[in-house]
Design an enzyme around this catalytic site. Structure first.
Site, PDB file in Angstrom:
ATOM      1  N   GLY A 111       0.809  -1.221   0.000  1.00  0.00           N
ATOM      2  CA  GLY A 111       0.000   0.000   0.000  1.00  0.00           C
ATOM      3  C   GLY A 111       0.836   1.261   0.000  1.00  0.00           C
ATOM      4  CG  ASP A 112       5.145   3.142   1.545  1.00  0.00           C
ATOM      5  OD1 ASP A 112       4.803   4.306   1.804  1.00  0.00           O
ATOM      6  OD2 ASP A 112       6.319   2.821   1.280  1.00  0.00           O
ATOM      7  CB  ALA A 113       4.729   0.537  -3.440  1.00  0.00           C
TER       8      ALA A 113
END
Length: 145
Positions: free
Chosen positions: A34-36
């Protein structure tokens, strides 16, 4: 932008290994993805605002892709989440990461991790439209959009 995300899914060539679906992954694994995804969405959005020096693009994106801003966006969209999304968000918030952000409170870091876990889960579910809607709403509600 939605086409770009579908392209990424095509690169995978099908479902991820394990066959159990997104719920088989730990909240921190979902947050890793999700960060990416969040970074890619924000960077694409920033670039769409106009071509400029890379340092300026980075500065603009960094104002949105940080634990404090992500925590605020996560809190802002709480009322928009389905029960299933809220459960994934809670799993992310309750995860116990070993890493701590240098420039964020523990609470903000946990909320940011929760948002990232939700976005990773939505991405694996193939819910790109919902993912983009929630990101956009979070940005609008926090004055970043």
């Amino acid at each position: 932008m939605e086409e770009s995300m579908s392209f990424i899914r095509e690169i995978l060539g099908g479902p991820l290994p394990g066959g159990g679906g997104p719920s088989q992954y730990s909240p921190l694994s979902l947050a890793f993805l999700g960060d990416a995804v969040y970074s890619l969405v924000i960077r694409t959005r920033v670039l769409a605002e106009g071509n400029r020096q890379a340092a300026k693009l980075h500065r603009d994106a960094s104002g949105i892709v940080n634990a404090g801003a992500q925590a605020a966006a996560g809190r802002a969209i709480q009322s928009l989440l389905t029960e299933e999304e809220a459960a994934v968000y809670r799993r992310g918030r309750n995860a116990n990461p070993e890493h701590r952000a240098k420039h964020a409170t523990d609470e903000d870091y946990r909320e940011a991790t929760a948002l990232e876990a939700l976005l990773g889960w939505l991405f694996l579910q193939g819910e790109e439209e919902r993912l983009l809607f929630l990101v956009e709403e979070g940005l609008k509600l926090t004055g970043k959009g």
